[in-house]
Motif scaffolding. Structure first.
Motif, PDB file in Angstrom:
ATOM      1  N   VAL A   1       0.839  -1.198   0.000  1.00  0.00           N
ATOM      2  CA  VAL A   1       0.000   0.000   0.000  1.00  0.00           C
ATOM      3  C   VAL A   1       0.877   1.252   0.000  1.00  0.00           C
ATOM      4  O   VAL A   1       0.657   2.206  -0.762  1.00  0.00           O
ATOM      5  N   TYR A   2       1.897   1.243   0.842  1.00  0.00           N
ATOM      6  CA  TYR A   2       2.805   2.398   0.888  1.00  0.00           C
ATOM      7  C   TYR A   2       3.483   2.620  -0.448  1.00  0.00           C
ATOM      8  O   TYR A   2       3.603   3.752  -0.918  1.00  0.00           O
TER       9      TYR A   2
ATOM     10  N   PHE B   1       1.246   4.270  -2.931  1.00  0.00           N
ATOM     11  CA  PHE B   1       1.067   5.687  -2.617  1.00  0.00           C
ATOM     12  C   PHE B   1       2.278   6.495  -3.063  1.00  0.00           C
ATOM     13  O   PHE B   1       2.140   7.581  -3.634  1.00  0.00           O
ATOM     14  N   ILE B   2       3.477   5.982  -2.810  1.00  0.00           N
ATOM     15  CA  ILE B   2       4.694   6.708  -3.190  1.00  0.00           C
ATOM     16  C   ILE B   2       4.768   6.831  -4.706  1.00  0.00           C
ATOM     17  O   ILE B   2       5.133   7.867  -5.254  1.00  0.00           O
TER      18      ILE B   2
ATOM     19  N   PHE C   1       2.310   6.946  -6.746  1.00  0.00           N
ATOM     20  CA  PHE C   1       1.341   7.951  -7.164  1.00  0.00           C
ATOM     21  C   PHE C   1       1.874   9.349  -6.948  1.00  0.00           C
ATOM     22  O   PHE C   1       1.719  10.230  -7.801  1.00  0.00           O
ATOM     23  N   ALA C   2       2.520   9.578  -5.800  1.00  0.00           N
ATOM     24  CA  ALA C   2       3.002  10.929  -5.486  1.00  0.00           C
ATOM     25  C   ALA C   2       4.083  11.367  -6.458  1.00  0.00           C
ATOM     26  O   ALA C   2       4.210  12.537  -6.779  1.00  0.00           O
TER      27      ALA C   2
END
Lengths: 499, 106
Positions: B61-62, B65-66, B68-69
């Motif tokens: 999950v992390y 997210f990274i 995506f950022a």
């Protein structure tokens, strides 16, 4: 493996559940049974008056209680029933005896029944007693069946981390956006007075100024300006720090970095004379000299200090020849450099700009890379990461410097000597390149020739018509002959010349 | 600021349209972070699903997210969404199969 542990814990838990339920089930079964036996004696009889002796159940409580009690007191040992047999003994001794014996027999039976009943009554209790002798295991209820969130603290930590990441993403994105807007607002006037087209993303049909920055990323913003004398166009890239990525923010705490503004001005052929020049801080110069194709080829000397022109110590100059440095470092330029030395990372003018050196994959590229006349500026935003939108105003003089340089480069012309030297340099570089790739180019030409021959042969083979085949073969043979003859002629000519 | 005194340096006829430089530019110059993070996220979520490791699923999950950022705006949102959904499903499946909380390694 934690999943193995989980499975074994789960199965152990199930087994213990079964083990605990068994006694309770048995207890449940036993209680109704024992209640049933008690019912047999309930009719008019007091439970509390049951004695352990053998006559207990046959004692006639309601009629001859006094008699019985007396009899019992006299007879401590188990003996035949005393009740009505006193009168009978006189009359029917045999009967009494029989009765006695019968009574005996009956009495013999009853003790057993009594004992049986007793044992059966207390069967469940006896059985439950041994279990109380075992050590009591207090099991911990598995965490997911407890009604508390405390056991899930690792999950809560994870979710909190995710929330922190999302918060940082939003905050970082907004900050970058605000910085970009501040930069554009402070520079808008200058750009609009100098360029006919300010802001273009290349998608619209007409060349109309969008008047907006083009957002490529959460941390990179582009602006394309065009329509001016002396240049083709100018691409401005605002390369901010990755404030939207929490990992990057943490990494920057170890290694500080700053936001950068990169400006690339592309020029037409007539706008610039042929020279290569760079100035900037020492580390950047060293790095550029290694990385950039044109700087490594044309400016082979180490970065020189600019003290001759009055530049601060940490700025260095890379140039193709001294005349170029003299020409570029005029008073106004030096003035700009001295005042804003901390914000200048590098300034690079080149007519042979082709980008960084390409990593050689199989061999060297067969063609010289395409070059374009370019001016490159890299500025550091002050603040070392902790910039505020107000800091963007301090970059405005640097933009003035850029505009000034464009005009200057257009006006600057090398004198005759310089031009000769420059041309020689370029020819030398080209020759070197050709030499290096000579072997490869030969190979490539050879393979191409082979391919052509093979293709022709195949064509001849594939021809079905035998006539055509013969004709094509003959044509090919004739061509080969001609080539051979030509070669021979050439060899002869060379020999003659040599002589 | 202007090349000739007092005259406007702007030239309407010399306008050149913007050409995104990505076609020429070296792919090595571009930031490889979003691609790596995407790949890592998928690997971790597969590990988490197959081996029933909860911490793998959380790391996936992390990673998504990274990724995506750091992603470029030109990149496909579909790929981003798919890696995100995969990692979320890995977390959910791990907890459905084994509702006990994660135990820390210490």
């Amino acid at each position: 493996m934690s999943w193995v542990q989980d499975w074994t814990a789960h199965s152990q838990y199930l087994v213990m559940r079964l083990v605990l339920t068994l006694p309770t089930l048995l207890l449940l079964l036993v209680v109704p049974a024992s209640c049933g036996r008690y019912d047999d004696f309930d009719d008019g009889e007091d439970l509390a008056e049951f004695d352990d002796n053998d006559f207990a159940e046959f004692e006639d409580m309601s009629e001859d209680r006094a008699l019985e009690e007396e009899e019992e007191e006299e007879d401590s040992t188990p003996s035949p029933r005393p009740t009505a047999s006193v009168g009978d003994e006189e009359d029917d001794e045999a009967v009494v005896e029989l009765e006695d014996s019968h009574d005996d027999f009956e009495d013999a039976e009853t003790p057993d029944e009594d004992i049986k009943y007793d044992t059966e009554e207390f069967e469940g209790f006896e059985k439950s007693n041994p279990s109380s002798k075992d050590p009591i295991n207090i099991l911990t209820v598995p965490a997911h069946l407890q009604n508390s969130w405390e056991s899930y603290y690792m999950e809560i930590l994870m979710v909190t981390g995710l929330l922190a990441y999302i918060m940082n993403y939003i905050i970082g994105k907004n900050k970058n956006h605000r910085l970009a807007q501040a930069w554009f607002n402070s520079h808008r006037e200058l750009l609009e007075s100098n360029f006919a087209l300010v802001g273009d993303d290349g998608t619209s049909m007409e060349a109309v100024s969008t008047g907006k920055l083009n957002q490529e990323n959460e941390h990179i913003y582009n602006l394309w300006c065009s329509g001016r004398v002396c240049c083709e166009g100018m691409l401005i890239q605002l390369k901010f720090l990755k404030r939207q990525d929490l990992l990057n923010v943490l990494a920057r705490m170890m290694r500080p970095a700053c936001d950068q503004v990169q400006i690339k001005v592309t020029l037409n052929d007539e706008d610039m004379d042929t020279f290569v020049f760079a100035v900037g801080n020492r580390k950047a110069m060293a790095r550029l000299q290694k990385e950039m194709q044109d700087l490594s080829e044309f400016c082979s000397d180490k970065p020189k200090s600019g003290a001759k022109y009055g530049l601060p110590e940490f700025l260095a100059i890379l140039s193709e020849m001294g005349e170029v440095s003299d020409g570029m470092m005029d008073s106004k330029m030096v003035h700009y450099l001295i005042n804003h030395a901390d914000k200048i990372e590098s300034i690079h003018y080149s007519d042979q700009f082709s980008g960084p050196k390409l990593m050689q994959e199989e061999g060297q590229p067969l063609k010289l890379p395409e070059t374009k006349k370019t001016l490159l500026f890299t500025f550091n935003v002050p603040g070392m990461g902790n910039t505020s939108p107000k800091d963007m105003d301090t970059l405005l003089p640097l933009m003035n410097m850029v505009i000034y340089s464009i005009d200057k480069v257009k006006k600057f012309r090398l004198n005759r000597e310089g031009k000769l030297k420059a041309d020689k340099n370029r020819a030398r570089v080209e020759e070197n390149f050709l030499k290096q790739t000579h072997a490869q180019r030969q190979e490539a030409a050879q393979t191409r020739r082979e391919e052509k021959k093979r293709a022709e042969k195949e064509r001849i083979m594939n021809e079905e018509d035998p006539e055509r085949q013969r004709r094509l073969e003959e044509a090919a043979q004739r061509r080969e002959q001609k080539k051979l003859e030509k070669k021979q002629m050439k060899m002869k000519q060379i020999k003659v010349k040599a002589m | 600021m202007s090349s000739n005194s007092m005259s406007d340096p702007r030239r309407q006829n010399k306008i050149l349209r913007y050409k995104p430089p990505s076609s020429d530019s070296n792919p090595a110059m571009e930031d490889p972070t979003p691609d790596y993070m995407n790949l890592l996220g998928m690997i971790f979520s597969m590990c988490g699903l197959m081996l029933k490791l909860k911490w793998c699923a959380w790391i996936a999950v992390y990673c998504s997210f990274i990724s995506f950022a750091n992603s470029r705006s030109s990149e496909d949102t579909k790929q981003m969404m798919s890696s995100f959904m995969l990692s979320i499903s890995a977390v959910v499946m791990s907890y459905l199969q084994n509702p006990q909380p994660m135990s820390p390694p210490w």
